[in-house]
Scaffold this motif. Structure first.
Motif, PDB file in Angstrom:
ATOM      1  N   GLY A 468     -38.890  -7.504 -34.643  1.00 13.00           N
ATOM      2  CA  GLY A 468     -38.870  -6.353 -33.757  1.00 13.00           C
ATOM      3  C   GLY A 468     -37.507  -5.693 -33.668  1.00 13.00           C
ATOM      4  N   HIS A 469     -37.359  -4.859 -32.641  1.00 10.51           N
ATOM      5  CA  HIS A 469     -36.117  -4.132 -32.390  1.00 10.51           C
ATOM      6  C   HIS A 469     -35.503  -4.634 -31.092  1.00 10.51           C
ATOM      7  N   ILE A 470     -34.281  -4.183 -30.815  1.00 10.92           N
ATOM      8  CA  ILE A 470     -33.614  -4.595 -29.586  1.00 10.92           C
ATOM      9  C   ILE A 470     -34.463  -4.184 -28.379  1.00 10.92           C
ATOM     10  N   SER A 471     -34.626  -5.089 -27.426  1.00  9.62           N
ATOM     11  CA  SER A 471     -35.508  -4.833 -26.283  1.00  9.62           C
ATOM     12  C   SER A 471     -35.104  -5.723 -25.114  1.00  9.62           C
ATOM     13  N   PRO A 472     -35.469  -5.341 -23.898  1.00 11.64           N
ATOM     14  CA  PRO A 472     -35.188  -6.204 -22.743  1.00 11.64           C
ATOM     15  C   PRO A 472     -35.789  -7.591 -22.883  1.00 11.64           C
ATOM     16  N   ALA A 473     -36.968  -7.685 -23.507  1.00 14.30           N
ATOM     17  CA  ALA A 473     -37.604  -8.994 -23.668  1.00 14.30           C
ATOM     18  C   ALA A 473     -36.744  -9.920 -24.525  1.00 14.30           C
TER      19      ALA A 473
END
Length: 505
Positions: A468-473
């Motif tokens: 994925g990409h950078i994310s809060p999760a």
């Protein structure tokens, strides 16, 4: 989540951030690339509207040319007709129009300082501003007033006297075979990164970085000296000693004659970029499109690029000098991989992604061993003091945004005794894009304080790691302190959307 300020690379006002997309870009029409602009400037077409004449431009005349199809801009006293360049400008027409009919020097320095505008716009030169030239200091007379290299206090500008560091001074001494130039900075945080020395022919330059200013010693030496010299810093008193070797064992009556801006303290934002030619020593593949370039400084140069700072590489391409910013790296992450280093850190390494449809990096990639590249003095505002008493270090990198992290990793794991944990989350598209993957894995195995996580946005089905990409999760799981009250630093570097999303979290 951690309630600590993150350090993005490049820093928000850094020219490297600007160069890598920090300002808004607009889609260019087909046939309006940088190479297309260079072709137009070589075509012989009149781009000034003056049929080759150069004129003196008054302020009143400059103000008249403030429309899109008739746009003159002044940069450092020279006036350019930028109307032909409008459609080629990556920042769009509106950005150029902000300086239409006026002096755009300050605006240019905020956004484009690294660009070699003299070369890019030389065919658009209208002429020089018709203003009375500033009276140049008579440096010969000034030197007569200097006692042991110290300027009278009256010659220190009010701004620097009130807001800047204490005014430095210099002196020189000699033996039969040596000349020692001593710089007294009056600062106690001076180190070898703070001093840059270049000696070419009889011109001697020593730039000392003192807070946000640059103290320049610039002298035409009275006698010849050998290429190699030594630099020593006495940090406890802020003293720098540069020891030159005489070519002939004769007594010098004087050090030399002052050159431009000699013995001056200048705000760094007002200084131009100074380049020296460095030789390509080696080039090796790191990934399918990333190379490790090793450049060697001239023997008559002392330059050490501080952690978190960048330099500019300059190459002539089809008759135009093109400039791009890059962050130097260490030669390797692992000590056993390092090649023997020449005295005084004479090597500079760069991890550079080659964009085959680009203009600059393919030309860089075509260089042969022994060819030369011009390298500027360092720029940047990252402070190594941020590492003091650091316990947890979090690094977020995407693609070649990994390059500033290389020196940080080496320094953190080697020189910070308080460090408990370093965590690197490295975002890439595919496994083949991961820079120095094997070195990172070996370093993490060797030093248990280091954890490395690879995140891929387009992995193959067999990939077992994070996706994925950078994310809060992803970040909420990654950014966890070693201890509840440990001192934390978060560093982030990558494309602008990546850094903005990471910083906002």
């Amino acid at each position: 989540m951690l309630n600590v300020p993150s350090q993005s690379f490049p820093a928000p006002r850094s020219q490297q951030r600007v160069a890598s997309g920090g300002r808004s870009k607009v889609p260019l029409k087909q046939g309006r690339s940088l190479m297309d602009w260079i072709r137009l400037t070589k075509s012989g077409k009149d781009l000034t509207g003056l049929k080759g004449r150069l004129i003196e431009v008054t302020e009143e005349e400059l103000k008249k040319h403030n429309k899109k199809d008739d746009c003159w801009i002044c940069i450092r006293g020279f006036v350019y007709n930028v109307s032909p360049y409008m459609e080629y400008h990556p920042g769009g027409e509106d950005e150029l129009m902000r300086a239409a009919g006026s002096d755009g020097t300050e605006l240019f320095d905020q956004v484009h300082r690294w660009v070699n505008y003299e070369s890019m716009l030389k065919e658009c030169l209208v002429g020089r501003m018709a203003i009375k030239p500033a009276v140049l200091k008579d440096y010969r007379e000034e030197e007569k007033k200097v006692l042991n290299g110290m300027l009278p206090k009256s010659q220190v500008t009010d701004t620097l006297a009130k807001e800047g560091p204490s005014y430095p001074s210099y002196d020189w001494f000699q033996t039969n075979s040596l000349v020692t130039i001593a710089i007294y900075t009056k600062q106690k945080d001076i180190n070898l990164d703070s001093i840059i020395v270049d000696h070419q022919d009889d011109s001697f330059r020593a730039e000392t970085i003192i807070k946000d200013c640059l103290y320049l010693i610039h002298i035409g030496l009275s006698h010849e000296v050998q290429e190699d010299f030594s630099v020593r810093v006495v940090e406890s008193v802020g003293k720098i000693e540069i020891v030159l070797k005489k070519k002939e064992n004769t007594s010098w009556d004087f050090l030399g004659h002052p050159l431009e801006n000699h013995n001056s303290l200048i705000p760094r934002k007002d200084t131009g970029l100074y380049y020296r030619k460095c030789q390509l020593i080696s080039k090796e593949n790191v990934t399918h499109d990333t190379r490790l370039f090793c450049l060697m400084l001239p023997p008559s140069t002392h330059l050490q690029v501080p952690i978190g700072q960048h330099v500019y590489l300059k190459l002539p391409i089809t008759g135009t000098e093109i400039v791009k910013p890059y962050t130097p790296v260490s030669g390797s992450l692992l000590s056993e991989f390092k090649e023997p280093v020449l005295p005084n850190n004479k090597y500079i390494y760069f991890l550079i992604k080659i964009y085959h449809t680009g203009l600059f990096t393919p030309e860089l990639d075509r260089l042969q061993i022994g060819d030369f590249v011009s390298v500027s003095s360092p720029e940047g505002n990252f402070k190594i003091s941020k590492f003091q008493e650091l316990e947890d270090l979090f690094l977020l990198a995407a693609g070649t945004g990994f390059t500033p992290m290389v020196k940080i990793l080496n320094y953190a794991l080697t020189d910070i005794p308080s460090l408990r944990k370093v965590k690197l989350m490295f975002f890439n598209k595919t496994e083949d894009d991961i820079i120095w993957r094997s070195q990172l894995e070996k370093l993490a195995f060797k030093d248990k304080r280091l954890d490395v996580e690879f995140v891929l946005s387009a992995p193959i089905s067999e990939w077992n790691g994070k996706q994925g990409h950078i994310s809060p999760a992803l970040l909420s799981e990654f950014l966890k302190r070693n201890l509840d009250k440990s001192k934390v630093l978060v560093c982030i570097c990558g494309p602008v959307p990546f850094t903005e999303q990471g910083v906002s979290f």
